[in-house]
Write a protein that holds these residues in place. Structure first.
Motif, PDB file in Angstrom:
ATOM      1  N   LEU A  88     -48.728-101.123  34.298  1.00 35.44           N
ATOM      2  CA  LEU A  88     -47.710-100.264  34.886  1.00 35.44           C
ATOM      3  C   LEU A  88     -46.916 -99.627  33.756  1.00 35.44           C
ATOM      4  O   LEU A  88     -46.405-100.318  32.879  1.00 35.44           O
ATOM      5  CB  LEU A  88     -46.789-101.100  35.784  1.00 35.44           C
ATOM      6  N   GLU A  89     -46.856 -98.305  33.758  1.00 38.14           N
ATOM      7  CA  GLU A  89     -46.124 -97.560  32.726  1.00 38.14           C
ATOM      8  C   GLU A  89     -45.041 -96.727  33.399  1.00 38.14           C
ATOM      9  O   GLU A  89     -45.277 -96.118  34.442  1.00 38.14           O
ATOM     10  CB  GLU A  89     -47.068 -96.606  31.985  1.00 38.14           C
ATOM     11  N   LEU A  90     -43.870 -96.674  32.796  1.00 39.73           N
ATOM     12  CA  LEU A  90     -42.802 -95.803  33.276  1.00 39.73           C
ATOM     13  C   LEU A  90     -42.791 -94.554  32.418  1.00 39.73           C
ATOM     14  O   LEU A  90     -42.987 -94.623  31.208  1.00 39.73           O
ATOM     15  CB  LEU A  90     -41.448 -96.510  33.182  1.00 39.73           C
ATOM     16  N   TYR A  91     -42.556 -93.401  33.071  1.00 40.87           N
ATOM     17  CA  TYR A  91     -42.550 -92.148  32.329  1.00 40.87           C
ATOM     18  C   TYR A  91     -41.345 -91.321  32.765  1.00 40.87           C
ATOM     19  O   TYR A  91     -41.110 -91.127  33.957  1.00 40.87           O
ATOM     20  CB  TYR A  91     -43.854 -91.371  32.576  1.00 40.87           C
ATOM     21  N   ASP A  92     -40.594 -90.838  31.806  1.00 39.69           N
ATOM     22  CA  ASP A  92     -39.403 -90.037  32.079  1.00 39.69           C
ATOM     23  C   ASP A  92     -39.793 -88.803  32.884  1.00 39.69           C
ATOM     24  O   ASP A  92     -40.588 -87.982  32.434  1.00 39.69           O
ATOM     25  CB  ASP A  92     -38.751 -89.639  30.750  1.00 39.69           C
ATOM     26  N   GLU A  93     -39.234 -88.705  34.065  1.00 42.53           N
ATOM     27  CA  GLU A  93     -39.618 -87.595  34.940  1.00 42.53           C
ATOM     28  C   GLU A  93     -38.565 -86.490  35.023  1.00 42.53           C
ATOM     29  O   GLU A  93     -38.609 -85.645  35.910  1.00 42.53           O
ATOM     30  CB  GLU A  93     -39.922 -88.109  36.346  1.00 42.53           C
ATOM     31  N   SER A 124     -45.294 -82.579  41.049  1.00 43.93           N
ATOM     32  CA  SER A 124     -44.484 -83.370  40.103  1.00 43.93           C
ATOM     33  C   SER A 124     -45.286 -84.556  39.576  1.00 43.93           C
ATOM     34  O   SER A 124     -45.269 -84.844  38.377  1.00 43.93           O
ATOM     35  CB  SER A 124     -43.205 -83.872  40.778  1.00 43.93           C
ATOM     36  N   ALA A 125     -46.001 -85.249  40.467  1.00 47.32           N
ATOM     37  CA  ALA A 125     -46.826 -86.383  40.040  1.00 47.32           C
ATOM     38  C   ALA A 125     -47.909 -85.915  39.070  1.00 47.32           C
ATOM     39  O   ALA A 125     -48.225 -86.613  38.102  1.00 47.32           O
ATOM     40  CB  ALA A 125     -47.457 -87.071  41.254  1.00 47.32           C
ATOM     41  N   THR A 126     -48.451 -84.730  39.310  1.00 44.99           N
ATOM     42  CA  THR A 126     -49.483 -84.184  38.429  1.00 44.99           C
ATOM     43  C   THR A 126     -48.901 -83.858  37.055  1.00 44.99           C
ATOM     44  O   THR A 126     -49.521 -84.141  36.024  1.00 44.99           O
ATOM     45  CB  THR A 126     -50.119 -82.924  39.059  1.00 44.99           C
ATOM     46  N   GLN A 130     -50.094 -85.463  33.593  1.00 41.73           N
ATOM     47  CA  GLN A 130     -50.601 -84.612  32.513  1.00 41.73           C
ATOM     48  C   GLN A 130     -49.786 -84.821  31.231  1.00 41.73           C
ATOM     49  O   GLN A 130     -50.345 -84.935  30.144  1.00 41.73           O
ATOM     50  CB  GLN A 130     -50.583 -83.141  32.925  1.00 41.73           C
ATOM     51  N   ASP A 131     -48.463 -84.912  31.379  1.00 38.72           N
ATOM     52  CA  ASP A 131     -47.611 -85.173  30.216  1.00 38.72           C
ATOM     53  C   ASP A 131     -47.938 -86.532  29.605  1.00 38.72           C
ATOM     54  O   ASP A 131     -47.977 -86.680  28.384  1.00 38.72           O
ATOM     55  CB  ASP A 131     -46.129 -85.122  30.602  1.00 38.72           C
TER      56      ASP A 131
END
Length: 140
Positions: A88-93, A124-126, A130-131
């Protein structure tokens, strides 16, 4: 290789995107009502091999977690309990919803189509995925 799944978790809806098995391209998967997430994940993980789930984690401009984390954190805790084998990774959205909206404008969608919140959540999820993929490539 296994896929990477991205989740834009919201109070009402969850936008999702997924990579191809080679983890090269992020593609919008779906947007579902939040209360159906556990059934969806169970079914999806039975069909597809997923090695990592990237969850958009909202931060404010001062880099502190936003108020939305109070309903995201319980999801994250339960996910780790139910699926301990999946990373599980968290990514700044930050700004992904605005970027998704701009993507819709750039894509020529009419105003009525741009008001579709489900589409914004999926895009947004895409963008998150991608980022994340680009960040991982830069680390290599």
């Amino acid at each position: 290789m296994a896929r990477i799944l991205s989740i834009d978790y919201g109070k009402k809806r969850v936008g999702m995107a997924v990579t191809d098995p080679g983890q090269i391209i992020a593609t919008r998967l779906t947007t579902i009502p939040t209360h159906t997430i556990w059934d969806f994940l169970k079914e999806y993980f039975l069909k597809e091999k997923v090695e990592t789930v990237v969850v958009g984690y909202p931060r404010q401009m001062n880099n502190e977690a936003s108020e939305a984390v109070r309903y995201i954190n319980p999801f994250l805790r339960k996910f780790q309990q139910v699926y301990p084998e999946i990373r599980l990774e968290l990514y700044d959205e930050r700004f992904t919803s605005k970027m998704a909206f701009q993507t819709m404008i750039d894509g020529g969608l009419k105003k009525k189509q741009r008001q579709n919140k489900e589409m914004i959540d999926g895009i947004s999820a895409t963008i998150i995925l991608q980022d994340y993929l680009e960040q991982q490539r830069n680390l290599q």
